[in-house]
Design a protein around this motif. Structure first.
Motif, mmCIF file in Angstrom:
data_model
loop_
_atom_site.group_PDB
_atom_site.id
_atom_site.type_symbol
_atom_site.label_atom_id
_atom_site.label_comp_id
_atom_site.label_asym_id
_atom_site.label_seq_id
_atom_site.Cartn_x
_atom_site.Cartn_y
_atom_site.Cartn_z
ATOM 1 N N GLY A 266 0.798 -1.224 0.000
ATOM 2 C CA GLY A 266 0.000 0.000 0.000
ATOM 3 C C GLY A 266 0.827 1.268 0.000
ATOM 4 O O GLY A 266 0.285 2.357 -0.217
ATOM 5 N N TYR A 267 2.147 1.142 0.234
ATOM 6 C CA TYR A 267 2.969 2.338 0.400
ATOM 7 C C TYR A 267 4.116 2.460 -0.598
ATOM 8 O O TYR A 267 4.642 3.556 -0.811
ATOM 9 C CB TYR A 267 3.563 2.365 1.820
ATOM 10 N N TRP A 268 4.527 1.340 -1.189
ATOM 11 C CA TRP A 268 5.704 1.363 -2.043
ATOM 12 C C TRP A 268 5.331 1.064 -3.493
ATOM 13 O O TRP A 268 4.414 0.286 -3.767
ATOM 14 C CB TRP A 268 6.738 0.335 -1.562
ATOM 15 N N ASP A 269 6.046 1.683 -4.435
ATOM 16 C CA ASP A 269 5.813 1.416 -5.859
ATOM 17 C C ASP A 269 6.330 0.042 -6.249
ATOM 18 O O ASP A 269 5.807 -0.599 -7.154
ATOM 19 C CB ASP A 269 6.526 2.475 -6.720
ATOM 20 N N CYS A 270 7.404 -0.382 -5.576
ATOM 21 C CA CYS A 270 8.023 -1.657 -5.923
ATOM 22 C C CYS A 270 8.450 -2.378 -4.641
ATOM 23 O O CYS A 270 9.165 -1.804 -3.819
ATOM 24 C CB CYS A 270 9.244 -1.407 -6.823
ATOM 25 N N VAL A 271 7.984 -3.605 -4.501
ATOM 26 C CA VAL A 271 8.403 -4.444 -3.374
ATOM 27 C C VAL A 271 9.229 -5.592 -3.950
ATOM 28 O O VAL A 271 8.726 -6.397 -4.735
ATOM 29 C CB VAL A 271 7.190 -5.002 -2.595
ATOM 30 N N ALA A 272 10.506 -5.636 -3.595
ATOM 31 C CA ALA A 272 11.406 -6.665 -4.133
ATOM 32 C C ALA A 272 11.762 -7.656 -3.033
ATOM 33 O O ALA A 272 12.019 -7.271 -1.884
ATOM 34 C CB ALA A 272 12.676 -6.015 -4.688
ATOM 35 N N PHE A 273 11.755 -8.936 -3.383
ATOM 36 C CA PHE A 273 12.058 -10.013 -2.436
ATOM 37 C C PHE A 273 13.457 -10.535 -2.727
ATOM 38 O O PHE A 273 13.702 -11.137 -3.769
ATOM 39 C CB PHE A 273 11.033 -11.144 -2.575
ATOM 40 N N ASP A 274 14.368 -10.285 -1.807
ATOM 41 C CA ASP A 274 15.753 -10.728 -1.972
ATOM 42 C C ASP A 274 15.895 -12.173 -1.498
ATOM 43 O O ASP A 274 15.112 -12.653 -0.672
ATOM 44 C CB ASP A 274 16.675 -9.819 -1.173
ATOM 45 N N GLU A 275 16.919 -12.861 -2.022
ATOM 46 C CA GLU A 275 17.186 -14.254 -1.627
ATOM 47 C C GLU A 275 15.906 -15.084 -1.736
ATOM 48 O O GLU A 275 15.555 -15.849 -0.839
ATOM 49 C CB GLU A 275 17.748 -14.309 -0.199
ATOM 50 N N PHE A 276 15.200 -14.921 -2.838
ATOM 51 C CA PHE A 276 13.905 -15.563 -3.010
ATOM 52 C C PHE A 276 14.038 -17.062 -3.262
ATOM 53 O O PHE A 276 13.145 -17.835 -2.945
ATOM 54 C CB PHE A 276 13.173 -14.895 -4.187
ATOM 55 N N ALA A 277 15.167 -17.452 -3.858
ATOM 56 C CA ALA A 277 15.366 -18.872 -4.174
ATOM 57 C C ALA A 277 15.805 -19.647 -2.930
ATOM 58 O O ALA A 277 16.232 -19.067 -1.938
ATOM 59 C CB ALA A 277 16.387 -19.014 -5.290
ATOM 60 N N GLY A 278 15.707 -20.957 -3.029
ATOM 61 C CA GLY A 278 16.106 -21.828 -1.920
ATOM 62 C C GLY A 278 15.025 -22.846 -1.631
ATOM 63 O O GLY A 278 14.013 -22.522 -1.008
ATOM 64 N N LYS A 279 15.238 -24.073 -2.061
ATOM 65 C CA LYS A 279 14.203 -25.109 -1.962
ATOM 66 C C LYS A 279 13.775 -25.385 -0.525
ATOM 67 O O LYS A 279 12.640 -25.776 -0.274
ATOM 68 C CB LYS A 279 14.712 -26.403 -2.605
ATOM 69 N N GLN A 280 14.707 -25.227 0.409
ATOM 70 C CA GLN A 280 14.415 -25.617 1.793
ATOM 71 C C GLN A 280 13.705 -24.525 2.584
ATOM 72 O O GLN A 280 13.334 -24.729 3.738
ATOM 73 C CB GLN A 280 15.729 -25.982 2.514
#
Length: 686
Positions: A266-280
């Motif tokens: 609701g507040y940011w134009d872009c929300v980025a998820f770091d370290e998104f990979a990782g099966k476990q």
């Protein structure tokens, strides 16, 4: 200054800064680039060297005096107490205290809490309520014997971001630049030296900006470590936020049902998820479900109420395996956590950036040229969210009817975003429109092709477009061209464990056989290679056609600089690999003498000549200074002419001084430039 830098300063005076200054002033201050460039923009937005040096000292002084280091917070608090009032640069967040019905601020580095903030300030800067904002603030200290009253008083607060800008002036100035110049300006604004990147690689970097100028844009980038995947989202814009993929919850991202507080979207134009990979990684399935709905419909549910938001979603993560390995054993989404490894979730992604094509960041890749103060560009990109350029290709092209609505949306949003970034003024040529359209289609095709491997209910899609004459142009991904034997396989299910996929006939290791294995009968042919293609070597490309020749003539006007001479040396290595040990081969080079470093050129050739004699190569050279030498080709005395549009200069920049880099040792691990080769059979002279 370069010609481009002079032009940048002429048309964007006061809005650009020399990009190497950020490192100069940063020191040990742990602040985003946009904070530093905000200050540099105040004092160093000029091309006058004396003013720049004075400005640097001023910015350093401001940081030294007012930026709060956590380990010096006690000293700063003491300064505030002794002086009564003091200016600080810190990350500030605010929260409502329901017991006192007042907003209270918390200073991240300074370590003070419960600082009263008036409602007007919070209304003007609502991001204070979510994750905080970097600000310049005046703090006062007034001691009170009432333990419930905080002695800290917030006198003034100014978020570090541009207060105003002229969009029309930006568009007008854009018209003074060619497309190539404009792309280079944008690459310098990100902080990179455009000379180190090919056209395709530049566009890949610019796709990272689309979430800032396109509403509800869903982007994923998976690739090796160290390629700068998260840099843009953490350093580039005050309107984007980078969060750890493992720390995201439904209340933090969307809405807290108990308090009614809206989350990050609701507040940011872009929300980025770091370290998104990782099966476990453990992932809340409820989060995945609400994200799927939000990414498709731009809305999310809060109990009985449905809310909308405009934040774009970006997912960045590291891969552990090579592309051919992933294509052979699984797919290009292989590294994602199980809950996100969901076809319905992945189908909502508009573009997949091939992170394996992006070079690992090296020192030489950073720019010392001029680029926009990133805060200025961030505001421009934000204002562009109000425009839609997705229909600008329809004057020239029509998407295939085979492409579904969701695929079409992904293509259109990427196309619109890139067109805003590259051509805010409009007026792109047919070829420029086609280039952007093909790139947008490829990014969505990469998503859909992998979905077909994961979920067999997804049918085949013909990703193509038609021009005005009705001619159909098919779009392929680069990895599809490189590894056709593995790309179109269906991945085995867990029931088939232990069964390896076999590459298709005519393919060795999932790559075109013509690059790696000699053909039984040599034939005339024309080969085209895309930018960033790998698996190419002089031996694989020319080896079979050089075998058996006793005299080879190379004509290439650009064997002058060190890396070009090294390319030629590697070409000689390919000849050595393909000749019998007892044979000798005469190699003659026709090139142009370097105007400034001719002596060095001579010295290099003499060293090559001396070394070549020991392995049966008689190397000679001549300089053609007539100015008429333009063609680049290799001619053998046993009937072959190999025409090269780029000569031997087919590889992009790589770390030449790194002894332990495979790209330095083996050509097939380097990214190529776009080039073409034609093999022509000639009559042998008697």
């Amino acid at each position: 200054m370069s010609t481009l830098d002079q032009k940048i300063n002429e048309h964007f005076q006061g809005l650009v800064v020399r990009k190497d200054l950020v490192k100069t002033v940063k020191g040990n201050a742990i602040v985003p680039s946009y904070v530093l460039e905000y200050l540099l923009g105040q004092y160093c937005a000029t091309n006058d060297e004396a003013t720049i040096q004075t400005g640097i000292e001023t910015v350093k002084e401001i940081l030294a005096k007012h930026y709060v280091h956590r380990n010096e917070a006690g000293l700063v608090r003491s300064n505030i107490k002794e002086k009564g009032r003091y200016k600080v640069i810190d990350k500030i967040s605010a929260a409502l205290n329901e017991k006192t019905d007042a907003y209270e601020a918390q200073f991240s580095n300074l370590g003070i809490k419960k600082v009263l903030v008036d409602s007007g300030t919070v209304k003007a800067h609502p991001k204070l309520l979510v994750s905080g904002v970097w600000c310049i603030a005046d703090i006062e200290y007034v001691f009170s014997e009432d333990q419930n009253v905080s002695p800290w008083i917030l006198s003034t607060l100014k978020p570090i971001q541009l207060s105003h800008f002229d969009y029309d002036a930006y568009v007008a100035a854009r018209q003074q630049f060619s497309t190539d110049e404009w792309i280079d300006l944008l690459i310098q604004s990100i902080g990179f030296n455009p000379e180190m990147f090919g056209r395709r690689s530049k566009l890949t970097q610019l796709v990272r900006l689309i979430p800032f100028c396109e509403r509800n844009y869903n982007l994923i980038e998976l690739g090796p470590k160290g390629t700068g995947k998260s840099h843009v989202y953490s350093e580039f814009s005050p309107h984007g936020i980078l969060v750890s993929g493992g720390e995201v919850t439904v209340p933090k991202l969307f809405v807290n049902n108990s308090s009614g507080k809206i989350g990050l979207v609701g507040y940011w134009d872009c929300v980025a998820f770091d370290e998104f990979a990782g099966k476990q990684k453990r992932v809340d399935k409820a989060l995945v479900d609400i994200m799927k709905n939000y990414m498709a419909n731009k809305s999310f549910s809060r109990g009985v109420e449905t809310l909308g938001a405009e934040a774009s979603m970006v997912f960045v993560g590291n891969t552990r395996h090579t592309v051919p390995y992933m294509l052979k054993h699984s797919d290009l989404f292989d590294e994602l956590p199980d809950k996100f490894y969901d076809s319905a979730f992945l189908d909502r992604i508009h573009f997949y950036i091939p992170g394996w094509e992006v070079d690992i960041i090296r020192g030489e890749m950073f720019s010392d040229g001029y680029g926009f103060v990133v805060d200025y560009l961030a505001e421009i990109l934000r204002s562009m969210r109000n425009y839609d350029y997705s229909d600008q290709y329809r004057e020239y092209f029509t998407l295939s009817s085979d492409i579904s609505t969701r695929d079409r949306d992904g293509i259109n949003k990427t196309f619109s975003g890139l067109m805003k970034i590259l051509f805010p003024q409009g007026g792109a040529t047919r070829d420029e429109v086609e280039e952007v359209l093909r790139f947008a289609i490829e990014g969505r095709k990469r998503v859909k092709d992998q979905l077909q491997r994961i979920d067999t209910t997804y049918g085949e899609v013909r990703f193509s477009y038609q021009d005005q004459e009705g001619q159909e142009i098919l779009v392929t991904t680069l990895e599809e061209e490189e590894y056709p034997g593995y790309y179109h396989q269906t991945v085995s299910t867990p029931d088939d464990e232990g069964v390896e996929l076999e590459p298709t006939a005519g393919v060795k290791g999932g790559e075109p056989e013509e690059l790696h294995a000699p053909e039984p009968a040599l034939e005339e042919k024309h080969l085209t290679f895309q930018e960033n293609q790998k698996g190419i070597s002089f031996d694989g490309l020319f080896g079979a056609y050089l075998k058996g020749a006793s005299k080879i003539t190379v004509t290439d006007p650009y064997i002058r600089l060190f890396y070009q001479i090294r390319n030629f040396m590697e070409f000689l290595e390919a000849i050595v690999k393909n000749k019998a040990e007892e044979d000798e081969v005469a190699v003659h080079l026709v090139t142009v003498r370097d105007e400034f470093k001719g002596d060095l050129q001579d010295e290099s050739f003499e060293k090559i000549q001396e070394s070549a004699r020991t392995v049966g190569i008689d190397f000679t050279w001549e300089f053609d200074d007539s100015g008429t030498i333009h063609a680049r080709h290799i001619v053998t005395d046993h009937g072959w002419k190999i025409s090269l549009d780029r000569g031997l200069d087919i590889f992009q920049h790589y770390e030449m001084n790194e002894a332990f880099a495979f790209a330095n040792r083996l050509q097939q691990f380097r990214s190529s430039k776009a080039f073409e080769v034609t093999f022509i059979r000639q009559e042998q002279k008697a």
